[in-house]
Design an enzyme around this catalytic site. Sequence first.
Site, mmCIF file in Angstrom:
data_model
loop_
_atom_site.group_PDB
_atom_site.id
_atom_site.type_symbol
_atom_site.label_atom_id
_atom_site.label_comp_id
_atom_site.label_asym_id
_atom_site.label_seq_id
_atom_site.Cartn_x
_atom_site.Cartn_y
_atom_site.Cartn_z
ATOM 1 C CG ASP A 215 0.707 -6.902 8.772
ATOM 2 O OD1 ASP A 215 0.702 -6.592 7.396
ATOM 3 O OD2 ASP A 215 1.433 -6.330 9.256
ATOM 4 C CD GLU B 237 7.100 -0.979 8.448
ATOM 5 O OE1 GLU B 237 6.604 -1.138 7.675
ATOM 6 O OE2 GLU B 237 6.543 -1.898 9.299
ATOM 7 C CE LYS C 279 -3.717 -5.558 5.164
ATOM 8 N NZ LYS C 279 -2.707 -4.677 4.748
ATOM 9 C CB THR D 82 -0.779 -0.069 1.152
ATOM 10 O OG1 THR D 82 -1.556 -1.371 1.385
ATOM 11 C CG2 THR D 82 -2.131 1.002 1.049
ATOM 12 C CE LYS E 245 4.053 -0.186 10.422
ATOM 13 N NZ LYS E 245 3.930 -0.706 8.907
HETATM 14 C C1 5RP Z 1 5.960 -3.976 6.845
HETATM 15 C C2 5RP Z 1 4.382 -3.588 7.247
HETATM 16 C C3 5RP Z 1 3.344 -3.310 6.139
HETATM 17 O O1 5RP Z 1 3.175 -2.011 6.267
HETATM 18 C C4 5RP Z 1 2.326 -4.154 6.436
HETATM 19 O O2 5RP Z 1 2.532 -5.597 6.281
HETATM 20 C C5 5RP Z 1 1.020 -3.980 5.473
HETATM 21 O O3 5RP Z 1 1.466 -4.275 4.094
HETATM 22 P P1 5RP Z 1 0.306 -4.033 3.015
HETATM 23 O O4 5RP Z 1 0.442 -2.771 2.504
HETATM 24 O O5 5RP Z 1 1.377 -4.832 1.812
HETATM 25 O O6 5RP Z 1 -0.561 -4.825 3.139
HETATM 26 O O7 5RP Z 1 4.170 -3.422 8.563
HETATM 27 O O8 5RP Z 1 6.682 -4.537 7.866
#
Ligand code: 5RP
Length: 236
Positions: free
Chosen positions: A93, A112, A130, A36, A103
């Site tokens: 997530d 992050e 989510k 995303t 996350k």
């Molecule tokens: C990476 C993260 C991502 O931001 C999380 O997994 C969401 O990913 P996506 O946008 O592909 O669903 O925490 O460590």
Amino acid sequence: MTAEMDPVKLMKQEVGRQAAARVESNTIVGLGTGSTTAFAIQFIGERLAAGELSNIKGVPTSFQASVLAKQYGIPLTTLDEIEAIDLAIDGADEVDPQMNLIKGGGAAHTREKIVDALAKYFIVVVDSSKLVAKLGTTFPLPVEVLPLAVTPVTQALIALGGRPELRMGIKKDGPVITDQGNMILDVTFDGIDDPASLEKTINNIPGVLDNGLFVGVANEVLVGEVKDGQATVRRL
Ligand code: 5RP
């Protein structure tokens, strides 16, 4: 179905676009990780190229973010060179009603958390799948662990009621190795009653770098939804 018609991709693209639209000239921007945020990075780059934005610098949260930033022409900086991060944009997530997050689906949560927590304003970008009533119900909690401590940390997480599993690579034999050279334990808890206390308890286990609970860090969540084939964005 073409890739463009995939509803999840449509939602991610639209929240990425709207988050990128919030970036202002002359600012430092935290660049998150995941599919995303990748759209947000792309749209920030497009705004720079179009002359809509100028003089921004990105602080990447992963190798993925720095590769994408370079690809889309976003100048990068480091935490050593700046005094503040104005805005961070990052995925998640799971998001609960209090805007607490899980996350680390991309194994990037340690960096992050440093960048997102330092930002004056942190926007989370997610698709509607989510949103959860309680964290830990749809996604295991990622925990970054020093390789030499995987066995004792596994035992400590079991003692806390979790079911840890060492994350294995895809298109790479053996465990996932993080950008910092560590391993990831994905811990199933079947629901987390007190995220703030669990975040601290897990981070207190010797050998743990950080876990994917982000409590009280997000300022705003942009949620992508699809209605009648059209992507819309709701703000929490
Ligand atoms: C990476 C993260 C991502 O931001 C999380 O997994 C969401 O990913 P996506 O946008 O592909 O669903 O925490 O460590």
